[in-house]
Scaffold this motif. Structure first.
Motif, PDB file in Angstrom:
ATOM      1  N   GLY A  92      48.830  11.266  -7.480  1.00 28.41           N
ATOM      2  CA  GLY A  92      48.984  10.199  -6.374  1.00 28.41           C
ATOM      3  C   GLY A  92      49.094   8.689  -7.069  1.00 28.41           C
ATOM      4  N   VAL A  93      48.514   8.570  -8.336  1.00 29.46           N
ATOM      5  CA  VAL A  93      48.751   7.363  -8.935  1.00 29.46           C
ATOM      6  C   VAL A  93      50.074   7.315  -9.816  1.00 29.46           C
ATOM      7  CG1 VAL A  93      47.666   5.742 -10.775  1.00 29.46           C
ATOM      8  CG2 VAL A  93      46.244   7.195  -8.992  1.00 29.46           C
ATOM      9  N   SER A  94      50.237   8.548 -10.285  1.00 27.14           N
ATOM     10  CA  SER A  94      51.311   8.479 -11.347  1.00 27.14           C
ATOM     11  C   SER A  94      52.632   8.394 -10.566  1.00 27.14           C
ATOM     12  CB  SER A  94      51.264   9.608 -11.994  1.00 27.14           C
ATOM     13  OG  SER A  94      52.346   9.826 -12.920  1.00 27.14           O
ATOM     14  N   ALA A  95      52.725   9.070  -9.213  1.00 23.45           N
ATOM     15  CA  ALA A  95      54.343   9.098  -8.929  1.00 23.45           C
ATOM     16  C   ALA A  95      54.614   7.763  -8.647  1.00 23.45           C
ATOM     17  CB  ALA A  95      54.036  10.021  -7.727  1.00 23.45           C
ATOM     18  N   PRO A  96      53.898   6.975  -7.653  1.00 23.56           N
ATOM     19  CA  PRO A  96      54.458   5.576  -7.331  1.00 23.56           C
ATOM     20  C   PRO A  96      54.731   4.648  -8.617  1.00 23.56           C
ATOM     21  CG  PRO A  96      52.382   5.895  -6.203  1.00 23.56           C
ATOM     22  CD  PRO A  96      52.512   7.185  -7.057  1.00 23.56           C
TER      23      PRO A  96
END
Length: 161
Positions: A92-96
């Motif tokens: 959830g942090v990496s994708a954006p």
């Protein structure tokens, strides 16, 4: 996708309960939604490359932990839920942060082709990953799916670095 398959299968083999398998989805969805909502504004203020490097490193560790628990026959349902939740939170942090890379790496006239390739990769992995995991599980066992996932994250870490 191979890890998703492996976790679902391992939970089912441990419990033989559909509810336990369904709770894997909750362990993925809840942290993904909560973390993703807060991650966007935070990511805008920090070094995205370093964020993706850190997140990918954590994902390598989580994948390795999934492999270790499978090889050690720990058979702890709570541990599987925890590892999946951590992996979803990190995603959830990496994708954006990852989504910001393409406009910085490609010229404007190649953005549409890059987006199409990214979508092809995403949908291809969603289709091929579980099928490959099933074949791999049938041939070599469930634990190998976790090992392949850890190795793939290690290659992703190398690629980002």
């Amino acid at each position: 996708q191979m890890t998703n398959y492996a976790v679902l299968l391992q939970v089912f083999l441990l419990t033989h309960r559909s509810l336990a398998v369904g709770l894997v989805g909750l362990a993925i969805a809840a942290p993904t939604i909560v973390v993703s909502l807060g991650a966007g504004p935070w990511i805008d203020r920090i070094d995205r490359r370093r964020t993706v490097l850190t997140c990918t490193g954590i994902q390598v560790g989580v994948s390795a932990a999934l492999a270790v628990q499978a090889f050690a026959h720990l058979d702890r349902l709570w541990l599987l839920y925890l590892l999946v939740a951590v992996q979803a939170s990190v995603g959830g942090v990496s994708a954006p942060a990852r989504r910001t890379f393409m406009p910085m790496l490609l010229p404007k006239d190649q953005l549409a082709a890059g987006a199409a390739l990214q979508m092809l990769t995403m949908h291809g992995s969603a289709t091929i990953g579980p099928a490959l995991a099933g074949l791999l599980t049938a041939a070599a066992g469930l634990r190998v799916c976790y090992v392949v996932d850890a190795v793939s994250f290690a290659f992703a870490l190398y690629g980002v670095a």
